[in-house]
Design a protein around this motif. Structure first.
Motif, PDB file in Angstrom:
ATOM      1  N   GLY A 162       0.804  -1.204   0.000  1.00  0.00           N
ATOM      2  CA  GLY A 162       0.000   0.000   0.000  1.00  0.00           C
ATOM      3  C   GLY A 162       0.841   1.258   0.000  1.00  0.00           C
ATOM      4  N   ALA A 163       0.157   2.422  -0.012  1.00  0.00           N
ATOM      5  CA  ALA A 163       0.859   3.697  -0.131  1.00  0.00           C
ATOM      6  C   ALA A 163       0.167   4.766   0.695  1.00  0.00           C
ATOM      7  CB  ALA A 163       0.920   4.134  -1.591  1.00  0.00           C
ATOM      8  N   LEU A 210      -9.223   1.536   5.261  1.00  0.00           N
ATOM      9  CA  LEU A 210      -7.795   1.228   5.173  1.00  0.00           C
ATOM     10  C   LEU A 210      -7.427   0.089   6.114  1.00  0.00           C
ATOM     11  CD1 LEU A 210      -6.511   4.900   5.129  1.00  0.00           C
ATOM     12  CD2 LEU A 210      -6.253   3.287   3.240  1.00  0.00           C
ATOM     13  N   ARG A 211      -7.976   0.101   7.319  1.00  0.00           N
ATOM     14  CA  ARG A 211      -7.639  -0.940   8.306  1.00  0.00           C
ATOM     15  C   ARG A 211      -8.101  -2.309   7.826  1.00  0.00           C
ATOM     16  NH1 ARG A 211      -5.150  -3.793  10.985  1.00  0.00           N
ATOM     17  NH2 ARG A 211      -5.192  -4.123  13.227  1.00  0.00           N
ATOM     18  N   ARG A 212      -9.262  -2.352   7.160  1.00  0.00           N
ATOM     19  CA  ARG A 212      -9.755  -3.636   6.642  1.00  0.00           C
ATOM     20  C   ARG A 212      -9.013  -4.088   5.389  1.00  0.00           C
ATOM     21  NH1 ARG A 212     -14.931  -1.107   7.519  1.00  0.00           N
ATOM     22  NH2 ARG A 212     -14.952  -0.634   5.290  1.00  0.00           N
ATOM     23  N   GLY A 213      -8.347  -3.145   4.728  1.00  0.00           N
ATOM     24  CA  GLY A 213      -7.696  -3.475   3.467  1.00  0.00           C
ATOM     25  C   GLY A 213      -8.575  -3.233   2.265  1.00  0.00           C
ATOM     26  N   ASP A 214      -9.769  -2.620   2.461  1.00  0.00           N
ATOM     27  CA  ASP A 214     -10.648  -2.313   1.322  1.00  0.00           C
ATOM     28  C   ASP A 214     -10.038  -1.230   0.448  1.00  0.00           C
ATOM     29  OD1 ASP A 214     -12.352  -4.102   2.485  1.00  0.00           O
ATOM     30  OD2 ASP A 214     -13.711  -2.593   3.320  1.00  0.00           O
ATOM     31  N   ARG A 215      -9.289  -0.315   1.051  1.00  0.00           N
ATOM     32  CA  ARG A 215      -8.559   0.722   0.310  1.00  0.00           C
ATOM     33  C   ARG A 215      -7.071   0.564   0.623  1.00  0.00           C
ATOM     34  NH1 ARG A 215     -12.406   4.804  -1.182  1.00  0.00           N
ATOM     35  NH2 ARG A 215     -14.350   3.618  -1.442  1.00  0.00           N
ATOM     36  N   ARG A 216      -6.233   0.829  -0.363  1.00  0.00           N
ATOM     37  CA  ARG A 216      -4.806   0.568  -0.187  1.00  0.00           C
ATOM     38  C   ARG A 216      -3.950   1.826  -0.287  1.00  0.00           C
ATOM     39  NH1 ARG A 216      -3.855  -3.624  -4.762  1.00  0.00           N
ATOM     40  NH2 ARG A 216      -1.828  -3.954  -3.777  1.00  0.00           N
ATOM     41  N   ILE A 217      -4.588   2.962  -0.603  1.00  0.00           N
ATOM     42  CA  ILE A 217      -3.851   4.217  -0.736  1.00  0.00           C
ATOM     43  C   ILE A 217      -4.529   5.265   0.161  1.00  0.00           C
ATOM     44  CG2 ILE A 217      -3.039   6.022  -2.291  1.00  0.00           C
ATOM     45  CD1 ILE A 217      -3.382   4.011  -4.593  1.00  0.00           C
ATOM     46  N   ALA A 218      -3.757   5.864   1.041  1.00  0.00           N
ATOM     47  CA  ALA A 218      -4.256   6.959   1.877  1.00  0.00           C
ATOM     48  C   ALA A 218      -3.686   8.270   1.355  1.00  0.00           C
ATOM     49  CB  ALA A 218      -3.843   6.756   3.328  1.00  0.00           C
ATOM     50  N   LEU A 268       2.410  -1.601   4.045  1.00  0.00           N
ATOM     51  CA  LEU A 268       2.840  -0.304   3.521  1.00  0.00           C
ATOM     52  C   LEU A 268       4.145  -0.444   2.737  1.00  0.00           C
ATOM     53  CD1 LEU A 268       2.337   2.774   3.464  1.00  0.00           C
ATOM     54  CD2 LEU A 268       3.662   2.934   5.578  1.00  0.00           C
ATOM     55  N   GLY A 269       4.130   0.054   1.499  1.00  0.00           N
ATOM     56  CA  GLY A 269       5.313  -0.062   0.654  1.00  0.00           C
ATOM     57  C   GLY A 269       5.966   1.252   0.300  1.00  0.00           C
ATOM     58  N   ILE A 270       5.184   2.366   0.348  1.00  0.00           N
ATOM     59  CA  ILE A 270       5.753   3.647  -0.069  1.00  0.00           C
ATOM     60  C   ILE A 270       5.032   4.779   0.651  1.00  0.00           C
ATOM     61  CG2 ILE A 270       4.215   3.778  -2.073  1.00  0.00           C
ATOM     62  CD1 ILE A 270       6.446   5.246  -3.565  1.00  0.00           C
TER      63      ILE A 270
END
Length: 806
Positions: free
Chosen positions: A318-319, A363-371, A385-387
């Protein structure tokens, strides 16, 4: 069975967590990172478990009452990050955790008082007054409201009234659902009825049949409101279907997405050679490390961010994308959503508590991957988290002004190391600290040219001491060359950007007879003149007063307004350029939700000819039809009593200059100043950030300031000036003793009154500690707990790595 205990941090400025007993029924849920409901005095609070199986306290521990969530809300990496922040910034752990979670996930119970009419007896004194006060309010009110009305704590009175049976106390528990939005949904129960069964059941109930059939056509489930509106029915038929067991109605979580709606897919982009080279360099960045993406304005930094995020998502990671201003968020969200539909959650202060909580949960559930968001989005619970991208990394808005006084850039570096994520710091005007750190590590990635080989706009510095001035423009510095340039630009059908970093009508009003300046009674600052309505306002405590007709000191009737602001500039532009459509963007025009967005949309649609405002128009705005940028007064921040004033002036002028010439029409920039030879303005005009950084680095060697040395800024505040002064002197002596005893290589500077000596009726004295980051870290770990709580009415704030010493 041996009792087990947990440490629970509360969202309060307490130096240590409290210890509670873990009931056997909650043993598998009261885990580190879990929200819990715990008793605190006479209330119930939501806290967070920070550790379990800790030693039993000396006193009898109270029980954890409940765990609102099925699992933990903070993953282990964010708990570790909280611990690092506590040690680095000296902030209470509860305040750090409060900053990490949306406000809707915290709370405490409300205590309500209810008069018991049965057996009411006269009790006299304050107790009788409290009963009368409650009776006048229908017999009930909160304890907090009673304490406020009586201007003192009322628990002793409440206890007495409870004992004699005259009063009941009700605990209204905290909202553990955390403002979850729900939608009432109707769904068919069991197998849908056949046509024959419908004829038999609904022969005399056509409305019920219509509702049932509409529900089946929608797949057997639909929001109640939408269903009834479609059929044109009231709630009666649906209630009858529910009573017959044919339909059930449930409340389902309904996430609120303020940026929802159609997404325009991103058009394919061919990267420039510079962008591709930057991508290759960033791809080689070791995990957990940071690099500076140093690109001139308009060089396509955002596209590089997006390409790196695409790689991270392809790897299952995620990012997080941080932007400094709320005004930039809709534009950034639009670009990110265009490339990654349904993957973006937004976190920033313009959203309601519920909207932020919904985004956080997604975001916590993983439904969205970019904040995407401002400063606090650095804590977004992005999975794998990758970036992390920090756009305009030099911006001071990344520094939190309240406890914990963290800087999002430093916290992002901590988190990147913890999670093995890459950190990209992007800007055309790097902060001196970032430049020094990344240059030494050999991690500066350059984008030296604009996209499509467009040239940087020429910048002309206009000396206000020599340039011919336009007469009759009030207190504004307004040269004939700037006036002519605006006329020509508007005549060509192009747009103009005007920067004046001072809001209001004028900075202050001064008596021409005795020279008195009207000041705020609560703060050591002059009152700013505002128009429409005509008021004098304090920009620190929001005190307001009428514009004076005579001088309060000498009775003089002649006053002058000094230091023109954006309101006066707006009036001047509207009068001098008849027919021009003008928009003003400052804190006074952007107070409502999405107001930034609406103004910028009008500019983008070509409905605004002149956009003027404060520093919020200087960054992130990309409008190809803006061919003229005017800096009305570049000197407003140049000589503030702060070691960063030159750096901020350079960044502001260079950034706003970069708004011009971003389209095929090109552009130009005019900068008005009385200091044309100042290095900040000379190098901004040359678009030469590296030269400015080199000069500024040398200027900060003696006396030593960052990046050559680290700082801790201690600010003491209190209502009694003498008490604050004495406590500051004692603190300085104590610091000297600690330094001498421990041998820490630190220097104490001060104490002295702050440049703004009083704010909100509290006097302010500060002192500064200078030394290496390691030595300051050791001092903070020694001193933080001792300084956490107020003493004698004096509060002490610890600000590590301050961005301002005002």
């Amino acid at each position: 069975m041996t009792d087990r205990f947990a440490q629970v941090a509360l969202p309060l400025p307490l130096p240590d967590p409290y210890t509670y007993r873990i009931p056997v029924s909650l043993a598998d849920r009261a885990l580190p990172g879990a929200r819990v409901v715990v008793p605190v005095r006479r209330q119930e609070w939501i806290g967070m478990v920070t550790a379990v199986d800790v030693p039993a306290p000396a006193m009898t521990a109270r029980d954890i009452l409940a765990t609102p969530d099925a699992g933990t809300v903070l993953p282990p990496t964010l708990l570790d990050l909280a611990g690092q922040m506590v040690r680095y910034y000296g902030a209470p752990v509860g305040m750090v955790l409060r900053a990490m979670l949306p406000a809707a996930l915290w709370g405490h119970s409300t205590l309500a008082l209810h008069v018991r009419d049965a057996g009411r007896q006269r009790v006299g004194g304050t107790a009788e007054q409290l009963l009368d006060w409650l009776a006048a309010r229908g017999g009930s009110a909160s304890v907090a409201a009673a304490a406020k009305a009586f201007r003192r704590p009322v628990w002793d009175v409440v206890d007495r009234l409870q004992r004699v049976g005259a009063l009941d106390v009700e605990i209204i528990p905290p909202d553990t659902d955390a403002a979850t939005a729900t939608t009432r949904v109707a769904q068919i129960e069991g197998t849908p009825l056949s046509l024959l069964e419908r004829d038999q059941r609904f022969g005399r109930a056509p409305k019920q049949r219509s509702v049932y059939q509409a529900l089946e056509e929608r797949g057997g489930r639909a929001p109640v409101r939408e269903l009834l509106d479609a059929v044109g029915a009231g709630p009666g038929p649906l209630r009858s279907l529910q009573a017959a067991g044919l339909v059930t109605i449930v409340d389902l979580e309904s996430p609120r997405d303020p940026f929802g709606g159609a997404v325009v897919p991103a058009s394919p982009v061919v990267l420039t050679a510079d962008q591709q080279a930057a991508l290759d360099a960033l791809a080689a960045l070791p995990r957990g490390e940071a690099a500076l993406l140093f690109g001139v304005t308009g060089s396509g930094k955002t596209q590089v961010y997006l390409e790196r995020i695409k790689v991270a998502l392809a790897d299952g990671r995620g990012a997080i994308v941080l932007v400094p201003e709320i005004s930039l968020t809709p534009q950034t969200v639009g670009r990110v959503r265009a490339m990654f539909p349904d993957q973006v959650a937004v976190l920033h202060s313009a959203l309601s508590d519920g909207e932020r909580a919904d985004a956080w949960r997604a975001l916590r559930r993983g439904d969205r991957r970019i904040a995407v968001g401002a400063r606090s989005a650095v804590f977004a619970p992005v999975k794998e988290l990758g970036i992390i991208v920090i756009d305009e990394e030099h911006e001071t808005s990344y520094k939190n002004s309240e406890t914990p006084r963290y800087h999002a850039r430093e916290v992002a570096a901590m988190r990147a190391r913890l999670e093995g994520a890459s950190l990209i710091l992007g800007t055309a005007t790097p902060s001196l600290e970032t430049w020094t750190r990344t240059a030494r590590a050999g991690r500066v990635v350059r984008l030296p040219h604009r996209v499509a080989a467009r040239p940087l706009p020429p910048v002309e510095v206009l000396d206000l001491r020599q340039e011919p001035q336009v007469v009759g423009v009030g207190g504004l510095p307004w040269t004939q060359r700037l006036d002519d340039a605006i006329t020509a630009t508007l005549g060509a059908g192009n747009q103009v950007l005007l920067l004046l970093n001072r809001r209001g009508w004028a900075a202050y009003v001064q008596c021409t007879a005795c020279g008195t300046v009207l000041e705020c009674p609560n703060c050591s600052i002059s009152l700013t003149v505002h128009r429409h309505p005509d008021r004098m306002r304090c920009h620190y405590c929001d005190y307001q007063a009428d514009v004076p007709q005579t001088c309060g000191a000498c009775g003089g009737v002649t006053t002058r307004a000094v230091g023109a602001g954006t309101q006066q500039l707006e009036r001047l532009v509207a009068e001098r350029f008849a027919g021009a459509r003008v928009a003003r963007m400052d804190l006074d025009t952007t107070g409502s939700k999405w107001s930034h967005h609406r103004i910028l949309e009008r500019v983008e649609r070509g409905e605004v000819d002149v956009l003027l405002g404060t520093q919020m128009i200087a960054k992130g705005i990309d409008f190809p039809n803006v061919t003229l940028v005017g800096v009305v007064d570049a000197d407003t921040s140049l000589h503030l009593p702060d070691f960063r004033s030159a750096e901020r002036t350079f960044q502001l002028v260079a950034q706003v200059a970069g708004r011009a010439g971003r389209g095929p029409k090109g552009g130009r920039v005019l900068v008005q100043t009385r200091q044309p030879d100042h290095p900040a303005l000379v190098f901004a005009a040359q678009h030469d950030a590296e030269a400015f950084l080199a000069v500024e680095t040398e200027l900060r060697r003696a006396p030593a300031y960052p990046p050559h040395i680290a700082l801790v800024h201690l600010v003491l505040t209190g209502a009694d000036n003498l008490a604050v002064t004495q406590r500051a002197a004692a603190l300085a002596d104590w610091c000297e003793r600690i330094i001498t005893r421990s041998g820490l290589p630190l220097i104490v500077v001060g104490p002295a009154p702050c440049p703004i000596e009083r704010i909100k009726d509290r006097w302010r004295v500060h002192l500064i500690l200078k030394g290496s980051p390691q030595a300051l870290g050791r001092w903070i770990r020694t001193a933080a707990a001792r300084l956490a709580l107020p003493r004698g009415g004096v509060r002490i704030s610890i600000d590590r790595d301050p961005v301002s010493l005002m």
